[in-house]
Design a protein around this motif. Structure first.
Motif, PDB file in Angstrom:
ATOM      1  N   VAL A   1      47.444  15.558   6.207  1.00 37.60           N
ATOM      2  CA  VAL A   1      46.076  16.261   6.543  1.00 37.60           C
ATOM      3  C   VAL A   1      47.031  17.003   7.992  1.00 37.60           C
ATOM      4  N   PRO A   2      46.137  18.706   8.228  1.00 39.99           N
ATOM      5  CA  PRO A   2      46.492  18.935   9.293  1.00 39.99           C
ATOM      6  C   PRO A   2      47.408  18.145  10.343  1.00 39.99           C
ATOM      7  N   HIS A   3      48.299  18.308  10.546  1.00 36.49           N
ATOM      8  CA  HIS A   3      49.787  17.745  11.949  1.00 36.49           C
ATOM      9  C   HIS A   3      48.453  17.305  13.291  1.00 36.49           C
ATOM     10  N   LEU A   4      48.784  16.125  12.704  1.00 38.39           N
ATOM     11  CA  LEU A   4      47.871  15.253  14.525  1.00 38.39           C
ATOM     12  C   LEU A   4      48.656  14.808  15.403  1.00 38.39           C
ATOM     13  N   ASN A   5      48.671  15.392  16.670  1.00 44.52           N
ATOM     14  CA  ASN A   5      49.818  14.919  17.726  1.00 44.52           C
ATOM     15  C   ASN A   5      49.708  13.848  17.795  1.00 44.52           C
ATOM     16  N   LEU A   6      49.823  12.458  16.744  1.00 42.94           N
ATOM     17  CA  LEU A   6      49.430  10.893  17.162  1.00 42.94           C
ATOM     18  C   LEU A   6      50.770  10.036  16.650  1.00 42.94           C
ATOM     19  N   PRO A   7      50.869   8.976  17.218  1.00 46.13           N
ATOM     20  CA  PRO A   7      52.116   7.992  16.836  1.00 46.13           C
ATOM     21  C   PRO A   7      51.822   7.255  15.617  1.00 46.13           C
ATOM     22  N   LEU A   8      53.537   6.967  14.723  1.00 51.72           N
ATOM     23  CA  LEU A   8      53.749   6.230  13.806  1.00 51.72           C
ATOM     24  C   LEU A   8      52.550   5.093  14.529  1.00 51.72           C
ATOM     25  N   GLY A   9      51.550   4.318  13.667  1.00 48.49           N
ATOM     26  CA  GLY A   9      50.438   2.837  12.971  1.00 48.49           C
ATOM     27  C   GLY A   9      50.365   3.704  14.095  1.00 48.49           C
ATOM     28  N   GLN A  10      49.208   5.011  14.589  1.00 54.86           N
ATOM     29  CA  GLN A  10      48.718   5.268  15.325  1.00 54.86           C
ATOM     30  C   GLN A  10      46.882   4.845  14.283  1.00 54.86           C
ATOM     31  N   SER A  11      46.102   4.103  14.183  1.00 52.11           N
ATOM     32  CA  SER A  11      45.023   3.417  13.516  1.00 52.11           C
ATOM     33  C   SER A  11      43.746   4.200  13.360  1.00 52.11           C
ATOM     34  N   LEU A  12      43.499   5.118  12.327  1.00 51.98           N
ATOM     35  CA  LEU A  12      42.407   6.335  12.463  1.00 51.98           C
ATOM     36  C   LEU A  12      41.863   5.961  11.592  1.00 51.98           C
ATOM     37  N   ARG A  13      40.644   6.547  11.546  1.00 55.05           N
ATOM     38  CA  ARG A  13      39.297   6.332  10.961  1.00 55.05           C
ATOM     39  C   ARG A  13      38.764   7.907  10.415  1.00 55.05           C
TER      40      ARG A  13
END
Length: 387
Positions: A277-289
């Motif tokens: 997906v387009p870049h998300l400024n989130l850390p590895l392992g971050q849970s996302l729906r």
């Protein structure tokens, strides 16, 4: 920020509703039970009875029959003759318009409910809410000098300072344009995640529900048709008329698995594989729906080569919509995760699609926008404690 969790045993942190009332031509008969944690979304079309249901919870509207309990406390019981007055239910309420007192400053509006809470019950303090809602610069202004988004942030803060056991939100973003909605959504997420504030959230926007909600209550023509997780209910073909056909899609629980900084992409892992997906400024392992709209999914019988589509997920056709129309909805099983696809009836026949057939779901990365994403971290942990 201090987490404001109820002290009861997890099994008692529940909202139980069983109410009836005639409202003009609508017979409201709502019955459901859910954890009083995270965000419970009440979703349905206009006139389905959503606002009336929430008004019954708040004590603004009296059911003709039924019972309402919160965390083991009875708020209404027609047989026992119990109807706790609105001001004693300790429920916060945020309306569409904010409904701030025009003659009071922002500080005065915030203090209105706070002053009415006994000192020994003030779990949430003024400075906490001012910081949480980022409204320090607004404290001396009157509501007439605020933007729509600012008014709703103040309304949220005022409701919080009443130190409620449960926060009711009746389409709080409906009167705002998209930029103002984008301004408010992070603050609602902070209520859920940082303050562990249980919320009943009324909305007709599936985008908001995917981003915010943990439990979904589907209501139609005054009756609760289904209660469950957002992922489960949005994956069911039989509920498609209630969840919205045009915007129909599946919701996947994913985790950040990698970052492709060179091309501005983020890789998400889920039960059936991986998504770019387009870049998300989130850390590895971050849970996302992630919500994937059915109209953004194409089907191939074999894995394509020389294509611009980055997401090609091997699936099994699980069910095919039976309605007679030029378009057909398919329910796909991707390793235990449900994906929907909407294709033409002609393509369905040409590919000879049928339950059990192995196919590839093709999803453009750019089709998954930020309105289709919702962080799931602390809210899920709080709910897990209730299991």
């Amino acid at each position: 920020m201090t987490q404001q969790k109820e002290s009861q045993h997890p099994e008692t942190r529940r909202l139980d509703v069983d109410v009836e009332r005639r409202l003009g031509e609508l017979q409201l008969q709502a019955r459901f039970s859910c954890a009083a944690a995270g965000i419970t979304a009440v979703f349905g079309r206009s006139g389905a009875g959503k606002t009336s249901l929430v008004n019954m919870l708040a004590g603004l509207l009296k059911p003709e029959r039924g019972r309402i309990t919160l965390n083991g406390e009875t708020l209404f019981d027609s047989q026992a003759g119990i109807n706790v007055p609105m001001e004693r239910r300790r429920l916060g309420y945020v309306f569409q318009e904010g409904r701030l007192f025009p003659h009071l400053s922002v500080r005065g509006n915030l203090a209105y409910g706070f002053k009415r809470v006994p000192k020994n019950e003030r779990r949430i303090q003024l400075d906490e809410v001012v910081a949480l809602m980022d409204i320090e610069d607004l404290l001396e202004r009157r509501p007439s000098a605020l933007s729509g988004g600012e008014k709703q942030r103040v309304a949220l803060g005022r409701a919080l300072l009443a130190n409620p056991k449960l926060l009711l939100m009746d389409e709080p973003l409906a009167a705002l344009d998209q930029p103002r909605k984008d301004e408010i959504l992070p603050f609602i997420e902070r209520l859920r995640d940082e303050m562990a504030m249980p919320i009943v959230y009324v909305s007709h926007s599936m985008q908001e529900i995917v981003r915010l909600a943990d439990t979904l209550v589907l209501i139609s023509k005054g009756k609760v048709e289904a209660v469950g997780t957002v992922e489960d209910l949005t994956s069911r073909l039989d509920l498609r008329p209630l969840t919205g056909r045009y915007e129909a899609g599946a919701v996947l629980t994913t985790a950040v698995a990698g970052q492709d900084k060179a091309f501005g992409l983020t890789e998400l892992r889920f039960a059936g594989g991986r998504l770019r997906v387009p870049h998300l400024n989130l850390p590895l392992g971050q849970s996302l729906r992630v919500r994937i709209r059915a109209r953004d999914v194409s089907i191939a019988l074999s894995k394509p080569e020389n294509t611009s589509i980055l997401n090609m997920i091997e699936c099994t056709v699980q069910a095919i919509g039976e309605e007679r129309s030029p378009q057909v909805d398919l329910q796909l099983d991707a390793g235990g995760a449900a994906i929907w696809a909407r294709i033409t009836a002609r393509s369905c026949r040409a590919l000879d699609l049928r339950p059990g057939l192995k196919v590839f779901a093709l999803i453009k990365s750019v089709a998954i926008d930020r309105q289709s994403l919702g962080r799931r971290d602390r809210a899920e942990r709080f709910l897990a404690e209730d299991q």
